[in-house]
Design a protein around this motif. Sequence first.
Motif, PDB file in Angstrom:
ATOM      1  N   PHE A  48      -0.661 -23.841  26.783  1.00  0.00           N
ATOM      2  CA  PHE A  48      -0.512 -22.805  25.501  1.00  0.00           C
ATOM      3  C   PHE A  48       0.449 -21.749  26.038  1.00  0.00           C
ATOM      4  N   ASN A  49       1.020 -21.208  25.055  1.00  0.00           N
ATOM      5  CA  ASN A  49       1.779 -20.010  24.833  1.00  0.00           C
ATOM      6  C   ASN A  49       0.894 -18.736  24.733  1.00  0.00           C
ATOM      7  N   VAL A  50       1.180 -17.674  25.574  1.00  0.00           N
ATOM      8  CA  VAL A  50       0.293 -16.537  25.110  1.00  0.00           C
ATOM      9  C   VAL A  50       1.154 -15.385  24.849  1.00  0.00           C
ATOM     10  N   TRP A  51       0.610 -14.792  23.848  1.00  0.00           N
ATOM     11  CA  TRP A  51       1.205 -13.484  23.206  1.00  0.00           C
ATOM     12  C   TRP A  51       0.284 -12.347  23.109  1.00  0.00           C
ATOM     13  N   ALA A  52       0.815 -10.899  23.605  1.00  0.00           N
ATOM     14  CA  ALA A  52      -0.285  -9.871  23.693  1.00  0.00           C
ATOM     15  C   ALA A  52       0.514  -8.640  22.650  1.00  0.00           C
ATOM     16  N   ALA A  53      -0.723  -8.380  21.807  1.00  0.00           N
ATOM     17  CA  ALA A  53      -0.634  -7.502  20.698  1.00  0.00           C
ATOM     18  C   ALA A  53      -0.817  -6.229  21.428  1.00  0.00           C
ATOM     19  N   MET A  54       0.579  -5.362  21.608  1.00  0.00           N
ATOM     20  CA  MET A  54       0.452  -4.049  22.328  1.00  0.00           C
ATOM     21  C   MET A  54       1.257  -3.159  21.422  1.00  0.00           C
ATOM     22  N   SER A  55       0.713  -1.909  21.648  1.00  0.00           N
ATOM     23  CA  SER A  55       1.777  -0.821  21.178  1.00  0.00           C
ATOM     24  C   SER A  55       2.018   0.462  21.941  1.00  0.00           C
ATOM     25  N   VAL A 102       4.134  -9.507  22.090  1.00  0.00           N
ATOM     26  CA  VAL A 102       4.979  -9.703  23.048  1.00  0.00           C
ATOM     27  C   VAL A 102       4.714 -10.875  23.738  1.00  0.00           C
ATOM     28  N   PRO A 103       5.754 -11.927  24.009  1.00  0.00           N
ATOM     29  CA  PRO A 103       5.443 -13.313  24.589  1.00  0.00           C
ATOM     30  C   PRO A 103       5.323 -13.094  26.218  1.00  0.00           C
ATOM     31  N   MET A 104       4.438 -13.801  26.778  1.00  0.00           N
ATOM     32  CA  MET A 104       4.246 -14.050  28.078  1.00  0.00           C
ATOM     33  C   MET A 104       5.476 -14.885  28.632  1.00  0.00           C
ATOM     34  N   LYS A 105       5.890 -14.448  29.830  1.00  0.00           N
ATOM     35  CA  LYS A 105       7.253 -15.108  30.382  1.00  0.00           C
ATOM     36  C   LYS A 105       7.106 -15.351  31.710  1.00  0.00           C
ATOM     37  N   ASN A 106       7.898 -16.478  32.200  1.00  0.00           N
ATOM     38  CA  ASN A 106       7.666 -16.697  33.848  1.00  0.00           C
ATOM     39  C   ASN A 106       8.714 -16.258  34.482  1.00  0.00           C
ATOM     40  N   ALA A 107       8.618 -16.522  35.835  1.00  0.00           N
ATOM     41  CA  ALA A 107       9.586 -15.453  36.885  1.00  0.00           C
ATOM     42  C   ALA A 107      11.123 -15.644  36.258  1.00  0.00           C
ATOM     43  N   ALA A 108      11.437 -16.924  35.649  1.00  0.00           N
ATOM     44  CA  ALA A 108      12.638 -16.963  35.338  1.00  0.00           C
ATOM     45  C   ALA A 108      13.080 -16.512  34.073  1.00  0.00           C
ATOM     46  N   GLY A 109      12.102 -15.992  33.297  1.00  0.00           N
ATOM     47  CA  GLY A 109      12.548 -14.985  32.099  1.00  0.00           C
ATOM     48  C   GLY A 109      12.413 -16.080  30.877  1.00  0.00           C
ATOM     49  N   ALA A 110      11.657 -17.403  31.033  1.00  0.00           N
ATOM     50  CA  ALA A 110      11.689 -18.062  29.844  1.00  0.00           C
ATOM     51  C   ALA A 110      10.074 -18.009  29.426  1.00  0.00           C
ATOM     52  N   ILE A 111      10.059 -18.393  28.146  1.00  0.00           N
ATOM     53  CA  ILE A 111       8.443 -18.402  27.714  1.00  0.00           C
ATOM     54  C   ILE A 111       7.463 -19.213  28.409  1.00  0.00           C
ATOM     55  N   ALA A 112       6.496 -18.956  28.970  1.00  0.00           N
ATOM     56  CA  ALA A 112       5.361 -19.381  30.004  1.00  0.00           C
ATOM     57  C   ALA A 112       4.694 -20.290  29.343  1.00  0.00           C
ATOM     58  N   SER A 113       4.386 -21.568  29.587  1.00  0.00           N
ATOM     59  CA  SER A 113       3.073 -22.324  29.158  1.00  0.00           C
ATOM     60  C   SER A 113       2.024 -22.445  30.403  1.00  0.00           C
ATOM     61  N   ILE A 114       0.862 -22.273  29.820  1.00  0.00           N
ATOM     62  CA  ILE A 114      -0.404 -22.472  30.593  1.00  0.00           C
ATOM     63  C   ILE A 114      -1.011 -23.651  30.326  1.00  0.00           C
ATOM     64  N   ALA A 115      -1.697 -24.509  31.350  1.00  0.00           N
ATOM     65  CA  ALA A 115      -2.512 -25.601  30.836  1.00  0.00           C
ATOM     66  C   ALA A 115      -3.963 -25.166  31.041  1.00  0.00           C
ATOM     67  N   LEU A 116      -4.842 -25.308  29.924  1.00  0.00           N
ATOM     68  CA  LEU A 116      -6.193 -24.990  30.121  1.00  0.00           C
ATOM     69  C   LEU A 116      -7.157 -26.016  29.555  1.00  0.00           C
ATOM     70  N   ASN A 117      -8.314 -26.041  30.063  1.00  0.00           N
ATOM     71  CA  ASN A 117      -9.004 -27.066  29.592  1.00  0.00           C
ATOM     72  C   ASN A 117     -10.624 -26.707  29.962  1.00  0.00           C
ATOM     73  N   GLY A 118     -11.727 -26.434  28.915  1.00  0.00           N
ATOM     74  CA  GLY A 118     -13.041 -25.836  29.427  1.00  0.00           C
ATOM     75  C   GLY A 118     -13.154 -24.558  29.600  1.00  0.00           C
ATOM     76  N   VAL A 119     -14.048 -24.165  30.529  1.00  0.00           N
ATOM     77  CA  VAL A 119     -14.579 -22.849  30.523  1.00  0.00           C
ATOM     78  C   VAL A 119     -13.501 -22.113  31.618  1.00  0.00           C
ATOM     79  N   HIS A 120     -12.549 -20.965  31.476  1.00  0.00           N
ATOM     80  CA  HIS A 120     -11.724 -20.404  32.358  1.00  0.00           C
ATOM     81  C   HIS A 120     -11.967 -18.963  32.096  1.00  0.00           C
ATOM     82  N   THR A 121     -11.800 -18.177  33.357  1.00  0.00           N
ATOM     83  CA  THR A 121     -11.755 -16.910  33.052  1.00  0.00           C
ATOM     84  C   THR A 121     -10.225 -16.252  33.409  1.00  0.00           C
ATOM     85  N   ILE A 122      -9.746 -15.776  32.131  1.00  0.00           N
ATOM     86  CA  ILE A 122      -8.399 -15.077  32.490  1.00  0.00           C
ATOM     87  C   ILE A 122      -8.475 -13.530  32.376  1.00  0.00           C
ATOM     88  N   ARG A 123      -7.483 -12.689  33.379  1.00  0.00           N
ATOM     89  CA  ARG A 123      -7.563 -11.483  33.281  1.00  0.00           C
ATOM     90  C   ARG A 123      -6.204 -10.991  32.911  1.00  0.00           C
TER      91      ARG A 123
END
Length: 202
Positions: A48-55, A102-123
């Motif tokens: 997944f790519n993650v985007w945050a709706a912020m103002s 706002v897109p989530m990016k990795n340390a290199a400044g590229a759009i980050a992708s995360i792997a998920l499956n089942g129950v997770h807690t993200i902060r």
Amino acid sequence: TAVNIASPTANRYSNDRGGFVTTSNVRVGWVASGDWQNYTRTFPQGGFNVWAAMSFDGRVAGQLNGALVRVTSDPTKPDQTMEPLGTFNAPGSAGWGRNELVPMKNAAGAIASIALNGVHTIRFNLASGDLDYLVLVPASGAAPEITQISRNTDGSVTIQWTGGGTLQSATSPTGPWTDMPSAASPHTFTVTGPLFFGRVRQ
């Protein structure tokens, strides 16, 4: 003690989420470094790519700022351990409740992708800017890869990517998607409606 929970409606990217419209909506404001929110959800398997709706009522670089981590310990206990996933950083949106995606990016400044499956807690670790919601979009794969998205002063959006592929556009994150076979990186979109989405298909 200084958290403001507001109910924005009819603002940009508030109740209208592209594929559906919410009946109610709240955003968290007056945030500061050290504030955070945990979300425990059952996620489908995939990347997944993650985007945050912020103002933020300004247009200064860095006014929309935060980070996402995965909680790797018991989320019901204090002193939780965490795995960094990526960061969010963009200029202010020129209005409280007037969201930018706002897109989530990795340390290199590229759009980050995360792997998920089942129950997770993200902060979401808050730093600056009101946070409305998070959007997790299935990633299209490792290549091609979107490397930069910029909002220009005239309202247009410039997208850059690597790895070839075909640029597509849509007015909803669920499509239908329209091919733009002649578009090459970097490409500038003229945004004509309240919601506009772009992606690169392998």
